[in-house]
Enzyme design. Structure first.
Site, PDB file in Angstrom:
ATOM      1  N   ALA A  61       9.831  -2.866   0.573  1.00 23.99           N
ATOM      2  CA  ALA A  61      10.589  -3.158  -0.656  1.00 23.99           C
ATOM      3  C   ALA A  61      10.916  -4.651  -0.734  1.00 23.99           C
ATOM      4  CB  ALA A  61      11.871  -2.350  -0.643  1.00 23.99           C
ATOM      5  N   GLY A 100       7.990   0.696   2.625  1.00 24.84           N
ATOM      6  CA  GLY A 100       7.131   1.063   1.502  1.00 24.84           C
ATOM      7  C   GLY A 100       5.685   0.644   1.718  1.00 24.84           C
ATOM      8  N   GLU A 103       4.217   3.368   3.629  1.00 25.42           N
ATOM      9  CA  GLU A 103       4.124   4.545   2.744  1.00 25.42           C
ATOM     10  C   GLU A 103       2.927   4.409   1.804  1.00 25.42           C
ATOM     11  OE1 GLU A 103       8.400   4.305   1.600  1.00 25.42           O
ATOM     12  OE2 GLU A 103       8.341   6.458   2.006  1.00 25.42           O
ATOM     13  N   GLU A 123      13.502   1.863   7.211  1.00 25.13           N
ATOM     14  CA  GLU A 123      14.513   2.115   6.171  1.00 25.13           C
ATOM     15  C   GLU A 123      15.865   2.517   6.748  1.00 25.13           C
ATOM     16  OE1 GLU A 123      11.408   3.054   6.046  1.00 25.13           O
ATOM     17  OE2 GLU A 123      10.593   2.746   4.040  1.00 25.13           O
TER      18      GLU A 123
END
Ligand code: NAI
Length: 719
Positions: A61, A100, A103, A123
């Site tokens: 992020a 992310g 991911e 995270e």
């Protein structure tokens, strides 16, 4: 942004572009959505490689977007579109694939990593969980136990470990994008059905319930009140027990709870505070970006007790050559063995050679002559330190920085005993020095910007969170600790037990309550300081203490305990009982309880019921109040500095953001009101008197912690 190009005729290459780590900003996400759509539509393209520019796949992020209204395409459908694509998609992972970023890679059909890449889902360290399908896809890929480990700890893994775990399909030492392009061509045209992680079942596990119960218990214990690790376990459990769509619903629901919890805000604040302290500035106007740090290749450490040994290890680990000096032959021999042992154990863990050759030992201060920087760690005795500084000033080459590891003595006074006061700074490490992350760099009024910059830079190189602070008794950390410990002792006089106080503080999230912590560090240390400060007045006969010293309330409890030879863990007895000297397990001690009862009876004190709220408020608010005084005095430049010190050096629970952040969450008006209340009840305790800055902040409407610096500046400019 994401750049689209065609390579090798039929491969679409999508390159994420957002320096420095190609974070997933709104523009990058939009770029990915557009370029993936284009690749899937383009009839000339039969396969896709996703990579990041400048050798970094994706750091996750975009922290610049934290706390702002979400804009641009969301991650979940974007990753779904990649996974659902009918053309093979390969993630070419160089540098990092974190949060992310990983991911996104898990949405691809294959993952190829460079051998130097690092991967992880961190995270949890920001109070969140991997909520773009990470908590659902990773367990399906690598199984529940490994996924739980990575997701609940947030730890990063090397490419080699990622390969072993099955996170990546291939590791290469060559150009990762070239390897990925070649690979994707070899699978073009094949069905990707079996490669879509969301359609796979989670590898089955016997005793699923028992596994989750065990993990949940462990995680709750180590989380000490942090809710994100617990939510991570719940999300992985959903992956193991629910179909993917329901698992995603659960992931979203858990994320929603974390987002609104306040803990995520605290953890993100800590993340920014850690960065902010690197951008130091001093009242003199010296700043991080205008001060030049000198390179340090040779250091000397003087005094090889607990601290000197740890500092020597930490320096050698950094690749700095060290001359380790102790004038006591026995200490020197013991230190040699201890330092070598520590270096060997650490090297064994890393699978590398121990840097034993970097450390040289001497019993003569003269050996420090050609060091670039000296760190003094002899006994906490002003006269001794003054003499060591005088000698170092005569011995060392011109330009050698002279640093002291004192935990609270006057750095400026030490500087005045040298011919080069501008080269003197405090480098206050925490025990054990090769492990603890905090370094207070204490800047005297005469410390040069270059000396401060050099100490800060060396600390950073040693992997420390270095915080520049001003010179005053106890600096920042220990100065705030003093009224906190004092309140805890007063609470004992009034009816509390060490067990009650510690329980409340540990429930709050501290790694250790104040009494367990004092037993661990050794009660004799503080006793020696109080003796030097003339607080343990010899005119007061032992056993007949007076509860007032220097005009204010004083609790001689700790002194009386020390008079009994109870120094804590080292003697097997302190506030608690231990099986043997050096024992670690604190047990409730009946002797201590009857001692407290006798003490109260002798002083006409009637034990009253003390509730958890009073323990917490008195201990924490008095510490916070001192923090405000420190800000007002300009000893710390901002609340972030104080909070970083407490989180990285004093076991303050990170999910509560540090004492000053916590005060802002509680509400400054509330902190002020409670301090006023307790000060009224205990007018002989000046530390409970609310500080001017706290009053001023409340009067200016209790601005958020990020705006306190402005109020402080205004307050000072009006003086
Ligand atoms: P220590 O008592 O374990 O070791 C002190 C060492 O200094 C001994 O080995 C002694 O032989 C040596 N020494 C004494 N005079 C000397 C001289 N003239 N030249 C060379 N060596 C000499 O002390 P510790 O705990 O390591 O503390 C050292 C300093 O670090 C103190 O200023 C203390 O306040 C500070 N400090 C201690 C912390 C702790 O948790 N122990 C934490 C942070 C700072």
């Amino acid at each position: 942004m994401a750049q689209y190009s065609r390579v090798a005729g039929s491969v679409a290459l999508i390159t994420l572009q957002n320096p420095p780590v190609n974070a997933l900003s709104a523009a990058v996400r939009q770029g990915i959505v557009d370029t993936v759509e284009r690749a899937l539509r383009d009839p000339e393209v039969n396969s896709v490689v996703i990579c990041g520019q400048n050798g970094k796949f994706c750091g996750g992020a975009d922290i610049k977007e934290f706390g702002r209204q979400m804009s641009g395409p969301p991650l979940v459908p974007m990753i779904h579109a990649i996974e659902a694509g009918h053309k093979p998609m390969v993630a070419a992972i160089e540098g990092v694939a974190l949060g992310g970023g990983l991911e996104l890679a898990l949405g691809c059909h294959y993952r190829i990593a460079h051998s130097k890449a690092r991967l992880g889902l961190p995270e949890v360290s920001l109070g969140l969980l991997p909520a773009a399908g990470g908590s659902q896809r990773l367990p399906r890929l690598i199984g529940v136990p490994a996924a739980l480990d990575l997701i609940t700890t947030g730890r990063h893994v090397t490419a080699a470990e990622a390969l072993k775990l099955g996170i990546v399909d291939q590791v290469t030492d060559h150009n990762t994008v070239d390897v990925a392009v070649k690979f994707v061509q070899s699978v073009a045209g094949q069905s990707m059905d079996s490669r879509r992680l969301s359609t796979r079942p989670c590898p089955s596990l016997p005793n699923l319930d028992a596994v989750f119960e065990g993990v949940m218990q462990r995680v709750r214990q180590s989380a000490r009140g942090a809710i994100a690790p617990v939510a991570c376990v719940q999300a992985v459990r959903a992956a193991a027990t629910l179909p993917y769509p329901q698992g995603m619903e659960r992931e979203k629901e858990l994320m929603g709870t974390l987002f609104t919890s306040g803990q995520a805000r605290a953890l993100q604040y800590c993340f920014f505070a850690q960065r902010a302290v690197g951008k130091w500035s001093l009242p003199s106007g010296a700043r991080w970006d205008t001060s030049k740090a000198m390179p340090i290749s040779k250091a000397a450490v003087i005094g090889l007790g607990t601290m000197g040994r740890g500092i020597t290890v930490a320096l050698a680990q950094t690749g700095v050559s060290v001359v380790a000096v102790d004038t006591q032959e026995r200490q020197l021999a013991e230190a040699k063995q201890a330092v070598s042992g520590m270096l060997e154990r650490m090297a064994q863990k890393r699978g590398s050679a121990p840097p034993l050759g970097l450390v040289h030992y001497s019993n003569n201060l003269q050996a420090a002559a050609d060091a670039d920087l000296v760190i003094e760690a002899v006994f906490e005795d002003m006269a001794l330190k003054e003499s060591v500084f005088q000698q170092l000033s005569a011995i060392c080459k011109p330009g050698t920085f002279l640093c002291t590891n004192t935990s609270g003595l006057d750095v400026d006074r030490l500087a005045s005993h040298t011919r080069r006061p501008e080269l003197v700074v405090g480098m206050h490490f925490f025990a054990p020095a090769h492990v603890m992350k905090l370094l207070e760099v204490v800047c005297g009024p005469r410390s040069s910007p270059e000396a401060v910059a050099t100490a800060m830079q060396l600390g950073k190189k040693m992997g420390k969170v270095s915080v520049a602070v001003g010179n005053c008794p106890g600096f920042v950390g220990n100065r705030m600790l003093k009224p906190y410990v004092e309140q805890a002792n007063f609470l004992l006089e009034e009816g509390a037990t060490p067990e009650l106080v510690d329980q409340v503080l540990e429930d709050f999230g501290f790694a250790m309550g104040v009494f367990r912590m004092s037993d661990l560090s050794g009660l004799d240390v503080g006793w020696r300081i109080r003796k030097a400060d003339k607080l343990t007045d010899p005119s007061v006969p032992a056993g007949q203490p007076v509860r007032v010293r220097q005009g204010r309330r004083y609790s001689p409890l700790a002194d009386l305990i020390c008079e009994q030879g109870r120094f804590g863990q080292k003697t097997g007895q302190g506030w608690y009982h231990y099986d043997k000297p050096g024992g670690r397990v604190a047990r409730s001690d009946p002797w201590l309880h009857s001692f407290l009862e006798e003490y109260r009876a002798r002083h006409g004190l009637v034990a009253r019921h003390i509730d958890h709220q009073e323990v917490l408020e008195r201990c924490l608010y008095v510490l916070i109040n001192e923090g405000f005084r420190i800000l007002d005095d300009g000893i710390a430049a901002g609340p972030e500095d104080i909070d970083a010190i407490y989180v990285f050096g004093y076991g303050w629970p990170r999910h509560r953001g540090g004492p000053m952040f916590y005060a802002s969450m509680v509400g400054l008006a509330r902190v002020l009101e409670r301090l006023e209340h307790y000060h009224q009840a205990h007018p002989d305790v000046p530390h409970l008197q609310p500080c001017r800055l706290l009053r001023r902040l409340v009067a200016s409407g209790s601005p958020p912690v990020q705006r306190w610096r402005e109020v402080i500046k205004r307050l000072h400019s009006q003086l």
